[in-house]
Write a protein that holds these residues in place. Sequence first.
Motif, short mmCIF file in Angstrom:
data_model
loop_
_atom_site.label_atom_id
_atom_site.label_comp_id
_atom_site.label_asym_id
_atom_site.label_seq_id
_atom_site.Cartn_x
_atom_site.Cartn_y
_atom_site.Cartn_z
N GLN A 106 -83.35 12.35 51.85
CA GLN A 106 -84.38 13.19 51.23
C GLN A 106 -84.90 14.19 52.24
OE1 GLN A 106 -86.94 10.06 49.15
NE2 GLN A 106 -86.97 11.80 47.73
N ASP A 107 -84.89 13.77 53.50
CA ASP A 107 -85.30 14.66 54.58
C ASP A 107 -84.04 15.17 55.27
OD1 ASP A 107 -87.92 13.64 54.02
OD2 ASP A 107 -87.42 11.91 55.27
N PRO A 108 -83.84 16.47 55.35
CA PRO A 108 -82.60 16.99 55.92
C PRO A 108 -82.49 16.71 57.42
CG PRO A 108 -83.96 18.75 54.93
CD PRO A 108 -84.75 17.51 54.84
N PRO A 109 -81.44 15.97 57.84
CA PRO A 109 -81.27 15.61 59.25
C PRO A 109 -81.18 16.84 60.15
CG PRO A 109 -79.75 14.37 57.89
CD PRO A 109 -80.41 15.36 56.98
N GLU A 110 -80.65 17.94 59.61
CA GLU A 110 -80.46 19.15 60.42
C GLU A 110 -81.78 19.66 61.02
OE1 GLU A 110 -79.39 18.77 57.26
OE2 GLU A 110 -77.36 18.19 57.85
N LYS A 129 -93.46 18.49 56.97
CA LYS A 129 -94.45 18.65 55.91
C LYS A 129 -93.71 19.15 54.68
CE LYS A 129 -98.84 21.11 55.19
NZ LYS A 129 -99.57 20.08 54.47
N ARG A 130 -93.84 18.41 53.58
CA ARG A 130 -93.04 18.74 52.39
C ARG A 130 -93.64 19.91 51.64
NH1 ARG A 130 -94.01 12.51 50.98
NH2 ARG A 130 -92.59 11.64 52.54
N PHE A 196 -102.65 14.04 70.64
CA PHE A 196 -101.58 14.84 71.27
C PHE A 196 -101.33 16.12 70.49
CE2 PHE A 196 -100.77 10.50 72.76
CZ PHE A 196 -100.68 10.70 74.12
N ARG A 197 -100.60 17.03 71.13
CA ARG A 197 -100.32 18.31 70.48
C ARG A 197 -99.33 18.13 69.34
NH1 ARG A 197 -98.52 23.57 73.50
NH2 ARG A 197 -98.62 24.39 71.38
N SER A 198 -99.76 18.45 68.15
CA SER A 198 -98.90 18.23 66.98
C SER A 198 -98.69 19.52 66.21
CB SER A 198 -99.53 17.19 66.05
OG SER A 198 -99.89 16.05 66.78
N VAL A 199 -97.52 19.65 65.67
CA VAL A 199 -97.19 20.85 64.91
C VAL A 199 -96.44 20.42 63.65
CG1 VAL A 199 -95.60 22.81 64.91
CG2 VAL A 199 -97.13 22.47 66.84
N ALA A 200 -96.74 21.09 62.53
CA ALA A 200 -96.05 20.77 61.28
C ALA A 200 -94.82 21.66 61.13
CB ALA A 200 -96.98 20.98 60.10
N LEU A 201 -93.78 21.09 60.57
CA LEU A 201 -92.60 21.88 60.25
C LEU A 201 -92.37 21.74 58.76
CD1 LEU A 201 -90.12 23.52 61.22
CD2 LEU A 201 -88.94 21.35 61.55
N GLU A 202 -92.51 22.83 58.03
CA GLU A 202 -92.40 22.74 56.56
C GLU A 202 -90.95 22.66 56.12
OE1 GLU A 202 -94.64 25.62 54.37
OE2 GLU A 202 -96.34 24.26 54.52
N TYR A 203 -90.71 21.90 55.08
CA TYR A 203 -89.34 21.81 54.56
C TYR A 203 -89.37 21.43 53.09
CZ TYR A 203 -89.68 16.70 54.84
OH TYR A 203 -90.04 15.38 54.66
N GLU A 204 -88.21 21.65 52.46
CA GLU A 204 -88.07 21.26 51.06
C GLU A 204 -87.53 19.84 51.02
OE1 GLU A 204 -88.52 23.56 48.54
OE2 GLU A 204 -88.76 25.34 49.81
N ARG A 205 -88.21 18.97 50.31
CA ARG A 205 -87.70 17.61 50.25
C ARG A 205 -86.64 17.50 49.15
NH1 ARG A 205 -89.86 11.57 49.97
NH2 ARG A 205 -88.93 11.02 51.95
#
Length: 317
Positions: A106-110, A129-130, A196-205
């Motif tokens: 469901q989460d793209p490994p790439e 982040k979906r 800690f320093r965190s950042v979201a990476l948006e993706y299509e689930r």
Amino acid sequence: MNGNVMRNFLISIVIPVFNEEDCIAETFRRLNNVRLQLSSEAEVELFFVDDGSKDNSLIILRQMAEINKFIKIISFSRNFGHQIAITAGIDASHGDFVAVIDADLQDPPELITEMFRIALTGVDVVYGKRKSRAGETFFKKTTASVFYRLLNYMCDVEIPTDTGDFRLMSRKVVNAFKQMRERHRFVRGMVPWLGFRSVALEYERDERFAGVTKYPLKKMILFATNAILSFSSKPLTLALRLGAFTIFIGLMGGLYALYLKLFTNIPIPGFTALLLSIILFSGIQIFLIGVVGEYIARIFEEIKARPLYLIAESINI
Ligand code: UDP
Ligand code: MG
């Protein structure tokens, strides 16, 4: 990471597996592509945690691990649950970076490649982040959204909405995480708690590659209750407030009755009100004792200090 020091990083990818026989081969193929893609920058090991699968998952994993030494397997003695499986993988991995990803694609490994690149800029947590959830029912989406709202109201830690357990963490974060040994685990809340320093990476689930969800409604409700009860003591505070409010209502009623008796001829209404209020307030009391009981049960579970999980077999470790 100073430009002059060339270093090869180790990335550990943790994959919890529970009855995923139809997904594993494809999941491995996609993860292996990621590994090859990254080969000039980093070494990649795949940590499959078999959470007591009853199908052929472990057999398939064993065959794959025989040929590929970068595949590591931990197999539990029984089903301990998704969150514990993730924990075991994180515990056993040695990577400079550790990524966690579900086995159902469901989460793209790439995206792990991208997470790694972001982490190299000095970020300690890159979480997925979906943006959308393909193939998930309206019901699941709505309940999930209500749940995250409720959770954020209840918790002191800000838990980003629409995140799951798909993330990459630096060794610093992993070492901190490993110090949290609580039994009732809610990993997607524990990591934000660390800071800690965190950042979201948006993706299509995406949709599940194959098979069915291992989180039926009952497990989902359990997961949600667990998250709230083990992450916040706010229900106890709310109970206290409700109690105070009830006492206030009772006092007001009493004063009103006294007023009727002393200054009017209106007879004070009798049994119905009495009976209803007894039923209502004993209900509230029993409910609140239940809330307190849930916390006591948790204290009991934690104080027993049993191991979080039991490993029946480890391969290539
Ligand atoms: N999983 C697990 N133990 C469990 C339930 C699930 O290790 O008791 C794994 C499962 O194999 C999958 C991941 O956790 O890799 C997420 O489960 P699933 O995809 O069924 O959950 P959903 O995406 O439907 O919420
Ligand atoms: Mg899934």
